[in-house]
Design an enzyme around this catalytic site. Structure first.
Site, PDB file in Angstrom:
ATOM      1  N   HIS A 192       0.693 -33.048  -5.296  1.00 13.72           N
ATOM      2  CA  HIS A 192      -0.775 -32.844  -5.276  1.00 13.72           C
ATOM      3  C   HIS A 192      -1.504 -32.425  -4.266  1.00 13.72           C
ATOM      4  O   HIS A 192      -0.941 -31.690  -3.418  1.00 13.72           O
ATOM      5  CB  HIS A 192      -1.056 -34.453  -5.338  1.00 13.72           C
ATOM      6  CG  HIS A 192      -0.954 -35.136  -3.901  1.00 13.72           C
ATOM      7  ND1 HIS A 192       0.352 -35.369  -3.447  1.00 13.72           N
ATOM      8  CD2 HIS A 192      -1.902 -35.173  -3.029  1.00 13.72           C
ATOM      9  CE1 HIS A 192       0.139 -35.679  -2.271  1.00 13.72           C
ATOM     10  NE2 HIS A 192      -1.264 -35.631  -1.844  1.00 13.72           N
TER      11      HIS A 192
ATOM     12  N   ASP B  32      -4.798 -32.875  -2.154  1.00 16.46           N
ATOM     13  CA  ASP B  32      -5.795 -34.038  -1.847  1.00 16.46           C
ATOM     14  C   ASP B  32      -7.186 -33.857  -2.174  1.00 16.46           C
ATOM     15  O   ASP B  32      -7.575 -32.695  -2.124  1.00 16.46           O
ATOM     16  CB  ASP B  32      -5.858 -34.429  -0.255  1.00 16.46           C
ATOM     17  CG  ASP B  32      -4.423 -34.978   0.353  1.00 16.46           C
ATOM     18  OD1 ASP B  32      -4.279 -34.628   1.408  1.00 16.46           O
ATOM     19  OD2 ASP B  32      -3.662 -35.120  -0.786  1.00 16.46           O
TER      20      ASP B  32
ATOM     21  N   HIS C 111       1.429 -30.631  -1.994  1.00 11.56           N
ATOM     22  CA  HIS C 111       2.470 -31.119  -1.071  1.00 11.56           C
ATOM     23  C   HIS C 111       2.915 -32.466  -1.612  1.00 11.56           C
ATOM     24  O   HIS C 111       2.298 -32.896  -2.572  1.00 11.56           O
ATOM     25  CB  HIS C 111       1.724 -31.368   0.420  1.00 11.56           C
ATOM     26  CG  HIS C 111       0.465 -32.140   0.195  1.00 11.56           C
ATOM     27  ND1 HIS C 111      -0.821 -31.850  -0.233  1.00 11.56           N
ATOM     28  CD2 HIS C 111       0.403 -33.577   0.638  1.00 11.56           C
ATOM     29  CE1 HIS C 111      -1.578 -32.627  -0.252  1.00 11.56           C
ATOM     30  NE2 HIS C 111      -0.882 -33.934   0.362  1.00 11.56           N
TER      31      HIS C 111
ATOM     32  N   ARG D 275       9.990 -45.025   5.746  1.00  9.87           N
ATOM     33  CA  ARG D 275       9.271 -44.111   6.489  1.00  9.87           C
ATOM     34  C   ARG D 275       7.702 -44.463   6.439  1.00  9.87           C
ATOM     35  O   ARG D 275       7.235 -44.899   5.255  1.00  9.87           O
ATOM     36  CB  ARG D 275       9.470 -42.707   5.882  1.00  9.87           C
ATOM     37  CG  ARG D 275       8.337 -41.441   6.276  1.00  9.87           C
ATOM     38  CD  ARG D 275       8.633 -39.961   5.717  1.00  9.87           C
ATOM     39  NE  ARG D 275       7.765 -39.221   6.298  1.00  9.87           N
ATOM     40  CZ  ARG D 275       6.536 -38.863   5.589  1.00  9.87           C
ATOM     41  NH1 ARG D 275       6.359 -39.332   4.308  1.00  9.87           N
ATOM     42  NH2 ARG D 275       5.460 -37.895   5.836  1.00  9.87           N
TER      43      ARG D 275
END
Ligand SMILES: C=C1C[C@]23C[C@H]1CC[C@H]2[C@]1(C)CCC[C@@](C)(C(=O)O)[C@H]1[C@@H]3C(=O)O
Ligand SMILES: O=C(O)CCC(=O)C(=O)O
Ligand SMILES: [Fe+2]
Length: 613
Positions: free
Chosen positions: A221, A223, A277, A287
């Site tokens: 996507h 942002d 990204h 994570r």
């Protein structure tokens, strides 16, 4: 669906399995060379540091929109406390976390795997998102959210996150100064735009996954927001798509990963780019990443600064919009991906056709274009305005193309290029009443393709009023009772009616165009040739043979007498065009027609719907 269970399953639920072409790379992708921007150096005002920061950020943002920010001044202890608070929250029982459950359509709250939101390609993560406002009238928004949503036990949690968000807002404003300097619009330009920002904070938690090669923590996507300040833990997993391949961004505890979002891409008129990204997961360790998404106040209009456009960065690539509209689009209509902004613009155009809730002042590439056109050529300006009024992409493009052509011809005529440079070309170019299409036909030989395009586009009528008048003439010929006329006859009648009216206007040139006369046509006697005179007895037929092409004397109705009531309307010349049988066919309905209201001449108020344009 709780990760506490599925994270240990060898085979993850199918909804979390991504299509082959979107899955993580089998091999670890190469690291992306992201420049570290020394924020402290920039803030010091040292000319070399400022220039260096601006240069590095410009290179990165023209290419992929990702860079690191170091020497940011944010207390490492604060960052650690936020990571600890994140761990604490996501380690709570599901029932506890679900007290903050995200409501459909809202971007705030707790979400796990997004099962309620998407039906496939589910992200392998849990998230907690909440609002932050830099508006001094809204102090402690984050703190209050936690206390009110999760209870007073979470007051300390809220305090840490409130402090972190305030720090992030400060870093964002500093980065906006660097972006302003690098774009040549000044440090304050974008900074001021984000004063009082109403941003989004998001905690991402990616549990271990037993099929990490088939899943994604966050799908590919861009942002949709303006700027993202991300702090990732030491596990790693952020990947960026640059030069047609995925790259990793290695964790660096002392650095924030910063990226341009769609909204800033629109603010920079596409000069700086949002970039694709994603986040991959692993089978060994959870994570965490902490993302601060900078968003402007809700009433701010996202529109490139004039300084940027006057630098020749033109035409407009995106229309004006407000962030809440884009946010709503991502929450209710569209899953953010790599085409969110384009999809949003299309959605915006379609909704502005049916409602005026979104300012349509700047459609695609048109506002600046039409300003340019107006400055250079009123006629082209009217084409652009007609296009803008029509909300039609194709006509919008004409408006925009018209502007490009206007710009091309203006610079060519002034730069003296080839045929454009002739004295007569320059003289005619300066003559604002000279037809631009003819100008291009006369002087465009240097660029034959552009000449062809220009003639096509600048020769277009920019309004539909002539068509409207014709359609109005049609409506007066084809009525609900006179609806059996043959196609050719219909065309001839409309032709004659339309032109007889033009002829009347031309002959009756004493008519004051401002005064809208009662332009009735006496119940269409013009069709049958039966004209009531003052007394209402004498009826007169005028032979059309030499006037209407294709009509013949035998086709003319002979004289007929007909008693009529006193008719004190002005006698007008009408031209009988129906032959006998049609005349008799209509005469029976003619009397009925008499009680039809006389259709007024086509008026400007005959606004056409978009569909007609
Ligand atoms: C405005 C936002 C929507 C998302 C959170 C912020 C900024 C990034 C968006 C998002 C992370 C992009 C990927 C898809 C998404 C659905 C997600 O994976 O969380 C997006 C967020 C969202 O729509 O909630
Ligand atoms: O977790 C990450 O590293 C990236 C997350 C992300 O891109 C996002 O939340 O928008
Ligand atoms: Fe993102």
């Amino acid at each position: 669906m709780s990760f506490s269970i599925i994270q240990h399953q060898a085979h993850i639920p199918p909804q979390f399995i991504w299509p082959d072409h979107e899955r993580p790379c089998p091999e670890a992708p190469p690291p992306l060379d992201v420049p570290p921007i020394d924020l402290g150096g920039f803030t010091s005002g040292d000319p070399e540091a400022v220039a260096n920061a601006a240069r590095l950020i410009d290179q990165a943002c023209r290419r992929h929109g990702f860079f690191l920010v170091v020497n940011h001044g944010i207390d490492a202890d604060l960052i650690d406390r936020v990571h600890s608070a994140t761990d604490m929250f996501f380690s709570m029982p599901a029932a506890e976390k679900e007290k903050a459950m995200r409501k459909p359509g809202d971007h705030c709250g707790y979400a796990s795997s997004f099962t309620g939101r998407f039906s496939s390609k589910l992200p392998w993560k849990e998230t907690l998102s909440f609002r932050y406002s830099a508006d001094p009238d809204l102090p402690g928004l984050v703190e209050n959210y936690f206390s009110q949503t999760l209870g007073e036990d979470y007051a300390a949690f809220g305090k840490v996150l409130q402090e972190y968000c305030e720090a992030m807002s400060g870093v964002c404003l500093k980065v906006m100064e660097v972006l302003g300097v690098s774009l040549g619009v000044g440090a304050d330009c974008f900074r001021d735009f984000f004063i009082g920002n109403e941003s989004i904070m998001r905690l991402n938690y990616y549990p271990p996954c037993q099929q990490p090669e088939a899943a994604l923590g966050t799908g590919p996507h861009c942002d949709p927001t303006s700027l993202t300040i991300l702090h990732q833990d030491q596990v790693g997993g952020l990947e960026v798509y640059v030069d047609q391949k995925w790259h990793s961004i290695a964790p660096n505890p002392r650095a924030f990963v910063v990226n341009i979002g769609d909204t800033f891409m629109a603010l920079s008129n596409g000069i700086y780019k949002g970039c694709l990204h994603r986040a991959v997961v692993n089978s060994a360790a959870p994570r965490r990443s902490i993302a601060f998404f900078l968003c402007p106040k809700k009433d701010r209009v996202v529109s490139p600064p004039q300084e940027l456009l006057s630098q020749g960065n033109y035409p407009r690539l995106y229309p004006d919009f407000k962030w809440p509209a884009l946010l709503e689009f991502t929450q209710k209509h569209y899953r953010s991906d790599m085409k969110t902004l384009d999809a949003f613009v299309a959605w915006l155009n379609s909704t502005t056709k049916s409602s005026t809730t979104v300012k349509t002042q700047n459609m695609i590439g048109l506002d600046e274009a039409s300003r340019y056109i107006k400055m250079k050529s009123p006629r082209r300006y009217s084409a652009a305005i007609a296009a803008e009024a029509s909300h039609r992409e194709d006509i919008l493009c004409i408006g925009y193309t018209g502007a490009k052509i206007a710009k091309a011809s203006y610079s060519a005529a002034n730069d003296g290029d080839g045929s454009f440079g002739k004295e007569i070309a320059k003289r005619q170019y300066k003559n604002k009443s000279f037809d631009p299409a003819k100008w291009w036909m006369n002087h465009g030989t240097t660029s034959p393709n552009l000449r062809k395009l220009a003639a096509k586009i600048l020769g277009l009528t920019c309004s539909s009023s002539a068509c409207e008048r014709n359609w109005s003439a049609f409506e007066q010929v084809h009525t609900k009772k006179r609806n059996k006329l043959l196609h050719d006859r219909m065309k001839d009648l409309v032709f004659v009616k339309f032109n007889s009216k033009l002829r009347q206007k031309r002959e009756n040139n004493t008519r004051d165009p401002i005064v809208v006369e009662d332009e009735d046509d006496d119940g269409n006697e013009w069709i049958t040739g039966i004209i009531p005179n003052e007394e209402g007895e004498q009826e007169q037929v005028i032979d059309l043979t030499d006037v209407v092409p294709g009509s013949s004397s035998q086709g003319m109705p002979d004289q007929r007498k007909r008693k009529r009531g006193q008719d004190n309307r002005k006698k007008k010349k009408f031209f009988p065009v129906l032959d006998d049988e049609e005349a008799s066919a209509t005469s029976s309905s003619e009397d009925e027609d008499d009680n039809d209201t006389i259709v007024p001449s086509p008026s400007a108020s005959n606004s056409s719907s978009d569909d007609d344009l």
